[in-house]
Scaffold this active site. Structure first.
Site, PDB file in Angstrom:
ATOM      1  N   GLY A 327       0.829  -1.206   0.000  1.00 35.73           N
ATOM      2  CA  GLY A 327       0.000   0.000   0.000  1.00 35.73           C
ATOM      3  C   GLY A 327       0.859   1.249   0.000  1.00 35.73           C
ATOM      4  O   GLY A 327       1.953   1.255  -0.579  1.00 35.73           O
ATOM      5  N   GLU A 328       0.359   2.319   0.615  1.00 35.43           N
ATOM      6  CA  GLU A 328       1.045   3.617   0.720  1.00 35.43           C
ATOM      7  C   GLU A 328       1.104   4.372  -0.604  1.00 35.43           C
ATOM      8  O   GLU A 328       1.406   5.558  -0.642  1.00 35.43           O
ATOM      9  CB  GLU A 328       2.493   3.468   1.233  1.00 35.43           C
ATOM     10  CG  GLU A 328       2.630   2.815   2.578  1.00 35.43           C
ATOM     11  CD  GLU A 328       4.093   2.645   2.998  1.00 35.43           C
ATOM     12  OE1 GLU A 328       5.016   3.075   2.268  1.00 35.43           O
ATOM     13  OE2 GLU A 328       4.310   2.074   4.088  1.00 35.43           O
ATOM     14  N   GLY A 329       0.891   3.652  -1.712  1.00 36.81           N
ATOM     15  CA  GLY A 329       1.098   4.233  -3.044  1.00 36.81           C
ATOM     16  C   GLY A 329       2.313   3.628  -3.731  1.00 36.81           C
ATOM     17  O   GLY A 329       2.707   4.079  -4.809  1.00 36.81           O
TER      18      GLY A 329
END
Lengths: 362, 362
Positions: A327-329
């Site tokens: 996640g997080e980008g």
């Protein structure tokens, strides 16, 4: 709190924006294809890079798009449903990771730097107050959602406000010249919320779309599935109403991501969707604003169970599969790297004529 | 001609180098895993990026590898088998594309620039003389191979010399500080040669591993398969002898690529394998020097039929599939971008301790 306007004003604003999102002008796809077909390579031999270049030309309405200003917007929020023991990590990790983002030590910082993008960190609803930082945008809708296993995660007003917050960020960064935006998330408990969203919207049983998140064991997974089923049967979200789904089983960062997607479609900016949580935001966006789909670029196929169902429902095919689930980008960052490569092909390669190369003999 | 030493000297040199290639020291994999597991992310959540970082640590014997010097070596040569009408493009395109590489207008130039790599263009055996250029390395083994449908493509001496030429290039660029090398190819007719190689070494019928190349139609494909079958039955290459396969149905650029792979294994430099033609070179390398396999990083899954058989036989799993089939090293360039991302994760992310982030509660 920031991000919260008057409900009727927000609802009206959202309706107005959604009504203005149109499909990209197809003539640009044709022009981009013609340009690609004159470059010194066999027809179509760069495969999905060519499709990507065409999509970006179509979205931007520019035959020579330059992705010089790139942003990853990482939206953080907490989830009341952590009370049900659905995560392997304690809730304070959301806050700790936001500070890690602000200090530049997280995976998303490293990968964004690698592709030349700036990370924008947004407090959409972390459970405690954050110290001010020039790199942090405060759009806090609340101190975490309520426990969806006991009632709606948020009010309709909060759901709309979270989406508007995402749109406002796109408006702000469009002014700064953003040419492409990647979505990202941080929020302990948010795979639970995302599984609930895909279960409701795609109409499949929670057990088919619920995975191990950041590292549950089998017992933890069984509990997580039960919690999701309970939340859905208790709240009865309407599968055809993205706002209702967001309010009842969503999260503030997921609403923010939906807002990023709708905002990008509105401002004609390609939006690169990260993994599972961002996919849930994209599903909400598509439900509210179907035309936004054509502005989405799916980056990676996540390991998280349910992501494939999500992509199928959205009609998106991720660019790559590296078995990631951070996640997080982080997936979006790598996807932006490919997007930039694709437009450079379009802009920088020589044509057969320029290079004096013979074309196919047929 | 350049690249040609005395046969016995070359053969002895190759044998000596092959005997010195050892598997990477496994202790570095363990150390790299420990380092990765302390970074602020759920265990294993960066999937194949983590595997890639470990492999590069293992190969280089360095826990903080920095891939600051990156090269794509694009090997060009012609193929006598074009007389059989197996390509959609005329032979002069090889020469024209080499000039396109030298002027910076090809796909490989654009993608190498994107990832910060330098393109090294090598004349391994283009059918005509090339104008001198500071960016061109002359390792010409001959003016194209002979027509393999009528006899061996090259002599044993030429096969060894082509491999030695590839090794010499690695030695030269290792002195310049090369930290990672990507392989690339240019040669009208070289998918025919590559299909023959994989057919022989993997022991599968030519029809199962022969594709459309740069754009044949159905009739052209049927002819190409017949030509490959004829070349194999006429020359009877020994499937267990990579040198014999290279000499009988290979190409000078394919020998050069095999040399790059063996040279990288010898110099402990990770080598990123491009698509179908580079895969054929990697098969020759593995046959001659089995330990070289652990130094290979497969970049992309090519559209070209037969590439999957090649990867399975090599025991490699490509990092991504973007439906590409351009060659030149374009897939390797994108693969090097991912390799660099992976080691930056290892070098630049904060640990749980540094960031004050709580670990998994279990």
């Amino acid at each position: 709190m920031a991000g919260k306007g008057n409900f009727m004003d927000n609802k009206e604003k959202l309706g107005l924006i959604v009504s203005k999102v149109k499909s990209p002008d197809k003539k640009y796809y044709v022009l981009a294809q013609e340009k690609l077909d004159n470059l010194t390579k066999p027809l179509g031999s760069l495969g999905r890079l060519e499709e990507l270049a065409k999509q970006i030309v179509g979205i931007s309405g520019n035959l020579e798009p330059v992705l010089d200003k790139k942003y990853i917007v990482t939206m953080a929020a907490d989830h009341g449903v952590v009370d049900e023991g659905i995560s392997a990590y304690p809730q304070e990790v959301t806050l700790q990771m936001v500070y890690n983002f602000l200090r530049g030590g997280a995976g998303i910082n490293v990968l964004s730097k690698h592709i030349g993008a700036e990370v924008v960190v947004v407090d959409m609803g972390v459970a405690s107050d954050l110290e001010k930082s020039p790199s942090l945008i405060n759009k806090k809708i609340g101190y975490g959602t309520k426990n969806m296993a006991k009632g709606a995660a948020m009010t309709s007003e909060e759901a709309v406000a979270s989406i508007i917050a995402g749109i406002e960020i796109v408006e702000e960064y469009a002014k700064k010249g953003a040419k492409i935006i990647g979505t990202g998330d941080m929020g302990i408990g948010n795979t639970t919320s995302s599984s609930a969203i895909v279960s409701v919207i795609a109409g499949v049983d929670a057990s088919m779309v619920t995975g191990y998140g950041t590292g549950l064991d089998e017992k933890g997974l069984a509990n997580k599935i039960e919690v999701i089923k309970k939340a859905i049967s208790l709240n009865k979200p309407n599968p055809n109403d993205g706002l209702d789904v967001l309010a009842k089983v969503g999260g503030f960062e997921i609403g923010g991501i939906a807002g990023l997607v709708i905002g990008c479609a509105y401002m004609k900016i390609p939006v690169v969707i990260d993994g599972f949580i961002s996919g849930a935001g994209a599903m909400i966006a598509q439900s509210i604003c179907p035309a936004s789909k054509e502005y989405m670029i799916a980056s990676h196929q996540s390991v998280e169970k349910g992501h494939k169902v999500m992509m199928d429902k959205l009609g998106l095919k991720p660019l790559f599969n590296l078995d990631m689930r951070l996640g997080e980008g982080t997936g979006a960052a790598l996807g932006i790297g490919l997007a930039e490569a694709s437009v450079k092909i379009l802009n920088e390669m020589a044509t057969f004529k320029e290079a004096g190369v013979s074309e196919k003999s047929s």
